[in-house]
Motif scaffolding. Sequence first.
Motif, PDB file in Angstrom:
ATOM      1  N   ILE A   1       0.861  -1.188   0.000  1.00 16.77           N
ATOM      2  CA  ILE A   1       0.000   0.000   0.000  1.00 16.77           C
ATOM      3  C   ILE A   1       0.887   1.223   0.000  1.00 16.77           C
ATOM      4  N   VAL A   2       0.914   1.927  -1.132  1.00 18.84           N
ATOM      5  CA  VAL A   2       1.751   3.120  -1.279  1.00 18.84           C
ATOM      6  C   VAL A   2       0.853   4.344  -1.206  1.00 18.84           C
ATOM      7  N   THR A   3       1.185   5.260  -0.305  1.00 20.16           N
ATOM      8  CA  THR A   3       0.392   6.474  -0.119  1.00 20.16           C
ATOM      9  C   THR A   3       1.252   7.699  -0.365  1.00 20.16           C
ATOM     10  N   ARG A   4       0.763   8.578  -1.222  1.00 15.44           N
ATOM     11  CA  ARG A   4       1.468   9.824  -1.521  1.00 15.44           C
ATOM     12  C   ARG A   4       0.621  10.984  -1.024  1.00 15.44           C
ATOM     13  N   TYR A   5       1.286  11.971  -0.406  1.00 13.65           N
ATOM     14  CA  TYR A   5       0.538  13.112   0.120  1.00 13.65           C
ATOM     15  C   TYR A   5       1.468  14.317   0.254  1.00 13.65           C
ATOM     16  N   GLU A   6       0.878  15.493   0.262  1.00 16.13           N
ATOM     17  CA  GLU A   6       1.649  16.705   0.514  1.00 16.13           C
ATOM     18  C   GLU A   6       1.835  16.846   2.026  1.00 16.13           C
ATOM     19  N   PRO A   7       2.827  17.654   2.448  1.00 14.05           N
ATOM     20  CA  PRO A   7       3.154  17.719   3.881  1.00 14.05           C
ATOM     21  C   PRO A   7       1.975  17.953   4.808  1.00 14.05           C
ATOM     22  N   ASP A   8       0.968  18.725   4.376  1.00 15.13           N
ATOM     23  CA  ASP A   8      -0.165  18.999   5.270  1.00 15.13           C
ATOM     24  C   ASP A   8      -1.109  17.793   5.409  1.00 15.13           C
ATOM     25  N   GLY A   9      -0.808  16.695   4.686  1.00 10.45           N
ATOM     26  CA  GLY A   9      -1.597  15.482   4.835  1.00 10.45           C
ATOM     27  C   GLY A   9      -0.992  14.498   5.819  1.00 10.45           C
TER      28      GLY A   9
END
Length: 421
Positions: free
Chosen positions: A233-241
């Motif tokens: 499970i790969v999750t990508r997010y911006e710092p505020d996430g």
Amino acid sequence: MGTRAGIVVTGTEVLTGRIADRNGPWLADRLLELGIELAHITICGDRPDDIAAALRFQADAGVDVILTTGGLGPTADDMTVATVAEFSGRELVLDIELEHRIAAILRRLMERYPGADFEAVMAANRKQALVPAGATVLEPVGTAPGIVVAGTPTIVVLPGPPRELQEMWPAALATHTVQQAIAQRSRYRQETLRMFGVPESELADSLRHAETEVAGFDQLEITTCLRRGELEIVTRYEPDGERSYRKLVEFLQAEHTRALYSTDGATVDEQVAALLAGRRVATAESCTAGLVSARLTDRPGSSAYVAGGAAVYSNEAKTAVLGVDAGLIIEHGAVSEQVAEAMAEGALRRFEADIAVAITGIAGPDGGTDEKPVGTVCFSVKTADGAGRTETLLLPGNRADIRERSSTVAMHLLRTVLLGS
């Protein structure tokens, strides 16, 4: 606002599958590291119309940068630079200084071939010094230079051989033109979770529930992949996430306490290697073609903890190499928990190890029975002090699938025993 990129992989040999594309995935990772969103990877043959169509598709998708790979050689089918020049509305011109640099490279290379006709070779390679007017030239790593063409989108033309492309990439990235094109990029983070022993459908159901339970779930870009019998499970997010991602991890830990074995991206192979510190492991494999041994030794320093391994198929080999009692095989069959345990015990003795893992099974396509169909695999992990674990599974898939899944099961059983010992 963010920056979006597209990749165009050229080469009929890639398109037809004779050569696997290594450049697209490698560049995708580099773009992710930079915080650039990859919109599309397209693969096309060495035909100008098809290359132009791929460029047009990427441009119409609104990307800021297009990266092309391949088609920079001296032969007639290497048409990428000429096609990019036409697509960008630029004249193709001969760069005299570049021609001299290519000639110097060729002279060095041709020292290995006394008597070769340098002028004939140079005549073929001269086309590599033709560049779009006003383009930035990237120094050759082999004989082919790269090209950066400013515009909307900016186009970065890179060579096809992975070693050359990877060595050229920092120079392409450092150009003023590329830096301008990616100036609006975001800083993404990417985290990986790993699960074993849970079906993908069950994870999908959990993620549907997480969508309503985890605040800010829509900030997370989640991709799941079944790999080697595990769920990644790969999750990508911006710092505020960040907070939302941590809540997702807590939710999945509660839902799948036993299955979620890695929250830091570490693979089971890496975890087992760490757990084996100060120990010696041995393998005994029948039906997996040495895959477990390969996974254990596929990292620097493995000789410190891998004592040895045996791939034994025939009953005679099990007896001669591992000391498995022939009567035991006759009584229970070669594919049985009793024989798996005897193989593990034999590997412990033969290689003077602290822990051993054994596999015996029917990978097929033939050889199964009603009692033991194809996919029946018996596993046993034994320690020198008598601890261990043995079990039998019925694994789905073809021969290659069963072998690979079996190696993953073995690694997880080894991990479980090491954690408990």
